[in-house]
Design a protein around this motif. Structure first.
Motif, short mmCIF file in Angstrom:
data_model
loop_
_atom_site.label_atom_id
_atom_site.label_comp_id
_atom_site.label_asym_id
_atom_site.label_seq_id
_atom_site.Cartn_x
_atom_site.Cartn_y
_atom_site.Cartn_z
N ARG A 49 12.32 45.48 43.74
CA ARG A 49 11.77 46.77 44.18
C ARG A 49 12.87 47.82 44.31
O ARG A 49 12.70 48.97 43.88
N LEU A 50 14.01 47.43 44.90
CA LEU A 50 15.10 48.38 45.09
C LEU A 50 15.70 48.80 43.74
O LEU A 50 16.02 49.98 43.54
N LEU A 51 15.85 47.86 42.83
CA LEU A 51 16.40 48.18 41.52
C LEU A 51 15.46 49.08 40.72
O LEU A 51 15.90 50.00 40.02
N THR A 52 14.15 48.86 40.85
CA THR A 52 13.16 49.71 40.18
C THR A 52 13.19 51.12 40.76
O THR A 52 13.18 52.12 40.01
N PHE A 53 13.23 51.22 42.09
CA PHE A 53 13.33 52.52 42.77
C PHE A 53 14.59 53.26 42.31
O PHE A 53 14.55 54.46 42.00
N SER A 54 15.71 52.54 42.25
CA SER A 54 16.97 53.14 41.84
C SER A 54 16.91 53.64 40.40
O SER A 54 17.41 54.74 40.09
N ALA A 55 16.28 52.87 39.53
CA ALA A 55 16.18 53.26 38.11
C ALA A 55 15.36 54.53 37.94
O ALA A 55 15.73 55.43 37.17
N LEU A 56 14.24 54.63 38.65
CA LEU A 56 13.38 55.81 38.54
C LEU A 56 14.10 57.07 39.03
O LEU A 56 14.02 58.13 38.40
N LEU A 57 14.83 56.93 40.15
CA LEU A 57 15.53 58.09 40.70
C LEU A 57 16.70 58.50 39.80
O LEU A 57 16.92 59.69 39.56
N ALA A 58 17.42 57.51 39.28
CA ALA A 58 18.57 57.80 38.42
C ALA A 58 18.15 58.50 37.13
O ALA A 58 18.87 59.36 36.62
N SER A 59 16.96 58.17 36.62
CA SER A 59 16.49 58.81 35.37
C SER A 59 16.30 60.31 35.56
O SER A 59 16.61 61.11 34.68
N GLY A 60 15.79 60.71 36.74
CA GLY A 60 15.61 62.13 37.02
C GLY A 60 16.94 62.87 37.12
O GLY A 60 17.11 63.96 36.55
N PHE A 61 17.90 62.30 37.83
CA PHE A 61 19.20 62.93 37.98
C PHE A 61 19.95 62.98 36.65
O PHE A 61 20.68 63.94 36.39
N ALA A 62 19.79 61.95 35.83
CA ALA A 62 20.49 61.90 34.55
C ALA A 62 20.05 63.05 33.64
O ALA A 62 20.88 63.79 33.11
N GLY A 63 18.73 63.20 33.48
CA GLY A 63 18.22 64.26 32.62
C GLY A 63 18.57 65.64 33.14
O GLY A 63 19.04 66.50 32.39
N GLY A 64 18.35 65.86 34.43
CA GLY A 64 18.64 67.17 35.02
C GLY A 64 20.10 67.52 34.97
O GLY A 64 20.48 68.67 34.67
N ILE A 102 29.35 68.85 36.23
CA ILE A 102 27.90 68.59 36.24
C ILE A 102 27.51 67.68 35.07
O ILE A 102 26.66 66.80 35.21
N VAL A 103 28.14 67.89 33.90
CA VAL A 103 27.88 66.99 32.78
C VAL A 103 28.29 65.56 33.15
O VAL A 103 27.57 64.60 32.87
N PHE A 104 29.45 65.43 33.81
CA PHE A 104 29.90 64.11 34.24
C PHE A 104 28.91 63.49 35.22
O PHE A 104 28.59 62.30 35.15
N ASP A 105 28.39 64.32 36.13
CA ASP A 105 27.40 63.83 37.09
C ASP A 105 26.16 63.32 36.38
O ASP A 105 25.61 62.27 36.72
N GLY A 106 25.70 64.06 35.34
CA GLY A 106 24.53 63.63 34.59
C GLY A 106 24.79 62.38 33.78
O GLY A 106 23.96 61.47 33.74
N VAL A 107 25.97 62.33 33.12
CA VAL A 107 26.33 61.14 32.35
C VAL A 107 26.45 59.93 33.27
O VAL A 107 26.01 58.83 32.93
N TYR A 108 27.06 60.15 34.45
CA TYR A 108 27.20 59.04 35.39
C TYR A 108 25.83 58.54 35.83
O TYR A 108 25.61 57.33 35.95
N SER A 109 24.89 59.47 36.06
CA SER A 109 23.53 59.06 36.44
C SER A 109 22.85 58.30 35.31
O SER A 109 22.12 57.34 35.55
N LEU A 110 23.09 58.73 34.05
CA LEU A 110 22.51 58.03 32.90
C LEU A 110 23.08 56.62 32.79
O LEU A 110 22.35 55.65 32.57
N VAL A 111 24.40 56.51 32.97
CA VAL A 111 25.04 55.19 32.94
C VAL A 111 24.50 54.32 34.07
O VAL A 111 24.23 53.13 33.89
N SER A 112 24.33 54.93 35.26
CA SER A 112 23.77 54.21 36.40
C SER A 112 22.38 53.69 36.08
O SER A 112 22.02 52.56 36.44
N LEU A 113 21.58 54.53 35.39
CA LEU A 113 20.23 54.12 35.01
C LEU A 113 20.27 52.90 34.09
O LEU A 113 19.56 51.91 34.30
N LEU A 114 21.10 52.98 33.05
CA LEU A 114 21.18 51.88 32.09
C LEU A 114 21.69 50.59 32.76
O LEU A 114 21.19 49.50 32.50
#
Length: 297
Positions: A11-26, A39-51
């Motif tokens: 549940r926690l990993l699923t919650f984290s993935a959904l939240l990270a996807s929003g931050f990555a795109g934005g 800000i690009v680094f922040d987005g890329v880091y969020s995308l990496v976090s999602l993956l």
């Protein structure tokens, strides 16, 4: 790992993935729009976090499946493998961002719309801080290496967002001061300063995971807890027991003990009793105990 802990982990990993996807795109969209490295680094880091979170979720589900003949000793090894991959990938992302920031510093800086960037940073701080707090709070009751690594990722993202917001506020203040010509260096300078901190965290994740993969001695806290219980138990039984080795691999704690008979007989019933008591005592470590008792002479 108990069924409830496993469910909580998913549940926690699923919650984290959904939240990270929003931050990555934005983050990536706005970073490219305003021309900000940070800000690009922040987005890329969020995308990496999602993956990486999706990888953690897949491995978490795979570990819970029954072991096949390919893994006669279980699948605990997959957890440090995932954490090592997380640490290495984040380390590479931070290193490349540091390189890009240094290049920007020596090529005239980067002009950024500080007002939009500051607003985005503030939203990020709130979102990332909530994710960090929520996952850390839940992990106090049901924890695992994957959840702790996830909490570390969100902690880094929160600190990054705070630094971004404070940095852009500073950049805006410089832009309206007599030193406005230096405002273009604020963005790459923030990236450089943050990189020196961010390199440490994934390095520690990678180091600890490699130690587990190499089956090296675990943390002092674990060794002290095991030694304390074994020493106390040694005084209560007729056989003599001593620690031959301790290793931690993922969520599994492996303890090897040498058992010696004080007389001519070695009582099997007492050995089984010793095993049960020790498993009960070490259950407070919230790890799956694999206990091996060797007959020594």
């Amino acid at each position: 790992m108990c069924a409830r802990t496993s469910l909580n982990e998913k549940r926690l990993l699923t919650f984290s993935a959904l939240l990270a996807s929003g931050f990555a795109g934005g983050g990536m969209f706005l970073g490219l729009l305003v021309g900000s490295l940070v800000i690009v680094f922040d987005g890329v880091y969020s995308l990496v976090s999602l993956l990486l979170t999706l990888l953690s979720l897949a491995v978490s589900r795979y570990i819970e499946r029954p072991s096949h003949s390919h893994f006669p000793f279980g699948k605990a090894i997959f957890e440090p493998v995932v954490i090592a991959i997380k640490g290495l990938v984040i380390l590479l992302v931070v290193s490349y961002s540091l390189y890009a920031a240094i290049v920007a510093m020596f090529s005239g800086g980067r002009e950024v719309d500080a007002s939009i960037a500051t607003l985005f940073g503030a939203v990020n701080v709130i979102g990332c801080a909530y994710a960090w707090w929520y996952i850390a709070k839940k992990s106090q009751r049901f924890s695992s290496g994957l959840i702790e690594a996830e909490a570390t990722q969100w902690k880094m993202d929160t600190l990054l967002s705070v630094a971004v917001t404070l940095g852009f506020i500073s950049a805006w203040l410089v832009s309206i001061s007599p030193y406005a010509e230096y405002a273009v260096y604020a963005d790459p300078m923030m990236m450089i300063l943050m990189s020196f901190y961010f390199i440490k965290v994934p390095f520690e994740m990678l180091r600890d995971a490699v130690r587990e993969l190499l089956m090296m001695t675990p943390s002092d806290d674990i060794c002290t807890a095991v030694d304390k219980e074994v020493t106390a138990l040694d005084k209560q039984i007729s056989q003599s027991i001593e620690i031959a080795g301790i290793t931690k691999v993922g969520r599994e704690l492996r303890v090897n003990l040498d058992v010696r008979a004080n007389g001519n007989e070695l009582k099997v019933a007492e050995i089984e009793k010793t095993r049960r008591i020790l498993k009960d005592k070490l259950s407070k470590l919230s790890l799956n105990l694999s206990l091996t008792m060797n007959i020594a002479r």
